[in-house]
Design a protein around this motif. Structure first.
Motif, PDB file in Angstrom:
ATOM      1  N   ARG A  19       0.837  -1.217   0.000  1.00 14.16           N
ATOM      2  CA  ARG A  19       0.000   0.000   0.000  1.00 14.16           C
ATOM      3  C   ARG A  19       0.867   1.261   0.000  1.00 14.16           C
ATOM      4  O   ARG A  19       0.608   2.200  -0.757  1.00 14.16           O
ATOM      5  CB  ARG A  19      -0.924   0.004   1.230  1.00 14.16           C
ATOM      6  CG  ARG A  19      -1.796   1.263   1.328  1.00 14.16           C
ATOM      7  CD  ARG A  19      -2.704   1.242   2.534  1.00 14.16           C
ATOM      8  NE  ARG A  19      -1.994   1.163   3.795  1.00 14.16           N
ATOM      9  CZ  ARG A  19      -1.356   2.198   4.368  1.00 14.16           C
ATOM     10  NH1 ARG A  19      -1.322   3.381   3.772  1.00 14.16           N
ATOM     11  NH2 ARG A  19      -0.749   2.045   5.529  1.00 14.16           N
ATOM     12  N   ALA A  29      -7.821   2.577   0.514  1.00 12.37           N
ATOM     13  CA  ALA A  29      -7.848   1.114   0.457  1.00 12.37           C
ATOM     14  C   ALA A  29      -9.160   0.577   1.024  1.00 12.37           C
ATOM     15  O   ALA A  29      -9.776  -0.336   0.468  1.00 12.37           O
ATOM     16  CB  ALA A  29      -6.663   0.545   1.227  1.00 12.37           C
ATOM     17  N   ARG A  32     -12.016   0.983  -1.343  1.00 12.35           N
ATOM     18  CA  ARG A  32     -11.933   0.054  -2.467  1.00 12.35           C
ATOM     19  C   ARG A  32     -12.566  -1.307  -2.131  1.00 12.35           C
ATOM     20  O   ARG A  32     -13.207  -1.935  -2.974  1.00 12.35           O
ATOM     21  CB  ARG A  32     -10.469  -0.132  -2.882  1.00 12.35           C
ATOM     22  CG  ARG A  32     -10.234  -1.145  -3.989  1.00 12.35           C
ATOM     23  CD  ARG A  32     -10.888  -0.726  -5.309  1.00 12.35           C
ATOM     24  NE  ARG A  32     -10.622  -1.655  -6.370  1.00 12.35           N
ATOM     25  CZ  ARG A  32      -9.745  -1.455  -7.356  1.00 12.35           C
ATOM     26  NH1 ARG A  32      -9.054  -0.326  -7.397  1.00 12.35           N
ATOM     27  NH2 ARG A  32      -9.542  -2.354  -8.283  1.00 12.35           N
ATOM     28  N   VAL A  33     -12.371  -1.753  -0.876  1.00 12.36           N
ATOM     29  CA  VAL A  33     -12.856  -3.095  -0.529  1.00 12.36           C
ATOM     30  C   VAL A  33     -13.977  -3.054   0.514  1.00 12.36           C
ATOM     31  O   VAL A  33     -14.313  -4.070   1.119  1.00 12.36           O
ATOM     32  CB  VAL A  33     -11.690  -3.980  -0.015  1.00 12.36           C
ATOM     33  CG1 VAL A  33     -10.685  -4.224  -1.118  1.00 12.36           C
ATOM     34  CG2 VAL A  33     -11.026  -3.359   1.212  1.00 12.36           C
ATOM     35  N   ILE A  40      -8.527  -1.568   7.956  1.00  7.72           N
ATOM     36  CA  ILE A  40      -7.300  -1.743   7.171  1.00  7.72           C
ATOM     37  C   ILE A  40      -6.090  -1.638   8.095  1.00  7.72           C
ATOM     38  O   ILE A  40      -5.141  -2.437   8.002  1.00  7.72           O
ATOM     39  CB  ILE A  40      -7.207  -0.682   6.054  1.00  7.72           C
ATOM     40  CG1 ILE A  40      -8.333  -0.882   5.028  1.00  7.72           C
ATOM     41  CG2 ILE A  40      -5.840  -0.732   5.375  1.00  7.72           C
ATOM     42  CD1 ILE A  40      -8.228  -2.153   4.210  1.00  7.72           C
ATOM     43  N   GLN A  55     -11.596  -9.770  -1.496  1.00  2.41           N
ATOM     44  CA  GLN A  55     -11.152  -8.451  -1.036  1.00  2.41           C
ATOM     45  C   GLN A  55      -9.630  -8.362  -1.012  1.00  2.41           C
ATOM     46  O   GLN A  55      -9.061  -7.315  -1.343  1.00  2.41           O
ATOM     47  CB  GLN A  55     -11.720  -8.164   0.363  1.00  2.41           C
ATOM     48  CG  GLN A  55     -13.227  -7.869   0.364  1.00  2.41           C
ATOM     49  CD  GLN A  55     -13.776  -7.792   1.762  1.00  2.41           C
ATOM     50  OE1 GLN A  55     -13.705  -8.751   2.529  1.00  2.41           O
ATOM     51  NE2 GLN A  55     -14.334  -6.637   2.126  1.00  2.41           N
ATOM     52  N   LEU A  59      -7.457  -5.678  -3.165  1.00  2.34           N
ATOM     53  CA  LEU A  59      -6.402  -4.819  -2.600  1.00  2.34           C
ATOM     54  C   LEU A  59      -5.120  -4.935  -3.425  1.00  2.34           C
ATOM     55  O   LEU A  59      -4.456  -3.928  -3.717  1.00  2.34           O
ATOM     56  CB  LEU A  59      -6.125  -5.202  -1.141  1.00  2.34           C
ATOM     57  CG  LEU A  59      -7.110  -4.703  -0.086  1.00  2.34           C
ATOM     58  CD1 LEU A  59      -6.750  -5.260   1.280  1.00  2.34           C
ATOM     59  CD2 LEU A  59      -7.138  -3.168  -0.046  1.00  2.34           C
ATOM     60  N   TYR A  63      -3.228  -1.988  -5.349  1.00  3.68           N
ATOM     61  CA  TYR A  63      -1.834  -1.645  -5.073  1.00  3.68           C
ATOM     62  C   TYR A  63      -0.915  -1.937  -6.255  1.00  3.68           C
ATOM     63  O   TYR A  63       0.307  -1.805  -6.156  1.00  3.68           O
ATOM     64  CB  TYR A  63      -1.324  -2.432  -3.858  1.00  3.68           C
ATOM     65  CG  TYR A  63      -2.090  -2.191  -2.571  1.00  3.68           C
ATOM     66  CD1 TYR A  63      -2.828  -1.021  -2.361  1.00  3.68           C
ATOM     67  CD2 TYR A  63      -2.083  -3.149  -1.554  1.00  3.68           C
ATOM     68  CE1 TYR A  63      -3.527  -0.811  -1.178  1.00  3.68           C
ATOM     69  CE2 TYR A  63      -2.776  -2.949  -0.369  1.00  3.68           C
ATOM     70  CZ  TYR A  63      -3.503  -1.779  -0.187  1.00  3.68           C
ATOM     71  OH  TYR A  63      -4.184  -1.587   0.989  1.00  3.68           O
TER      72      TYR A  63
END
Length: 302
Positions: A19, A29, A32-33, A40, A55, A59, A63
């Motif tokens: 990340r 992040a 996104r998920v 996170i 998920q 990620l 990334y």
């Protein structure tokens, strides 16, 4: 172990690295998920977070981790270990580490440390003020607990003593190596008074040289200049390889009055290794340590 298992910690550390390399925030992040940035963060710290394989894959895409590639393979090997460990714990009926039954009796930051200590194979600690919990007698621990919390209930105090006793069971594990480097000031400390100190010193005398996996050596107050004066108190924990044969790097734990620090950077680990080597250079042998402990016990028992 539950909580912060080695595979979970390794997975989180690698995901954090990807990340940061991708210059993404925990907030981005999480969006996104569909996880909170706090989730996170906990995942990256090796804590248990409800997350699924898709998920994890999202990620890695976010990334820009190449597919196919060794980095992805490593992540999914670790993820499989996390799932296998969780399933084994569930089948055994042990979804939590034993220490988590005592979370009401220690500071939140110490939960992570106890999880690491439970799976470490080698622990090296340098202490300049307090005796390590693994070596404390019940009366010594009681005096420290009352100093920190004079209003602790009798039941709460007994639970703290139980926690300390459970931790000390690991000393019987021949696969758990413990190297203790103590300032002479620690040996001369008298929480609870001279009678408690003498009992504690006699306990140390019984431990020194009694186990092949335990070393206790003192650093005399007149030992001159050494790196321990700068490093102060710390504990280096080392771990076995993961089932996937990936190396799990060591961690340095530094505890303070307001919390604990977990140091993982390679340069920090190496600085503390140098400090340990220098401390071992000036430390007394175990036989000479025993003589010093006997001398102090005689002074306090007079």
């Amino acid at each position: 172990m539950a909580g912060s298992s080695l595979p979970r910690r390794a997975l989180g550390r690698r995901l954090r690295g990807y990340r940061i390399r991708a210059e993404k925030s925990q907030l981005a992040a999480g969006l996104r998920v569909e996880l909170s940035p706090q989730s996170i963060g906990r995942m990256e710290d090796g804590q248990k977070v409800k997350i699924c394989t898709s998920q994890i894959r999202d990620l890695l895409d976010f990334y820009s981790v190449p597919e196919p590639g060794d980095e992805r393979n490593e992540i999914f090997l670790l993820w499989q270990e996390v799932k296998d460990q969780a399933l084994a714990a569930k089948l055994a009926g042990t979804t939590k580490g034993w220490w988590q039954a005592y979370t009401d009796q220690y500071e939140p930051h110490f939960d992570h440390y106890l999880g690491l200590e439970a799976v470490a194979t080698h622990l090296t600690t340098h202490q300049v003020v307090l005796l390590p919990g693994l070596l404390q007698t019940a009366n010594h621990r009681r005096a420290l607990s009352l100093a920190g919390d004079p209003n602790v209930s009798a039941a709460g105090l007994e639970r703290r003593l139980e926690l300390a006793a459970y931790r000390q069971v690991r000393l019987a594990d021949r696969n758990f190596r413990v190297d203790v480097l103590l300032s002479e000031a620690v040996l001369r400390s008298t929480p609870g008074g001279h009678a408690v100190a003498v009992e504690q010193l006699e306990h140390l005398l019984g431990l020194i040289g009694s186990r092949s996996n335990l070393s206790i050596r003192a650093i005399p107050l007149d030992s001159g200049s050494h790196l321990g004066l700068l490093a102060q108190s710390f504990t280096l924990l080392e771990f076995p390889p993961l089932a996937s044969q990936l190396a799990e790097p060591p961690i340095v734990y530094v505890e303070g009055y307001e919390g604990g620090l977990y140091l993982e950077r390679t340069d920090m680990i190496e600085r503390h290794r140098r400090a340990i080597a220098d401390l071992q250079r000036v430390a007394l042998t175990e036989d000479d340590t025993k003589q010093l402990v006997q001398k102090i016990a005689k002074e306090y028992g007079a």
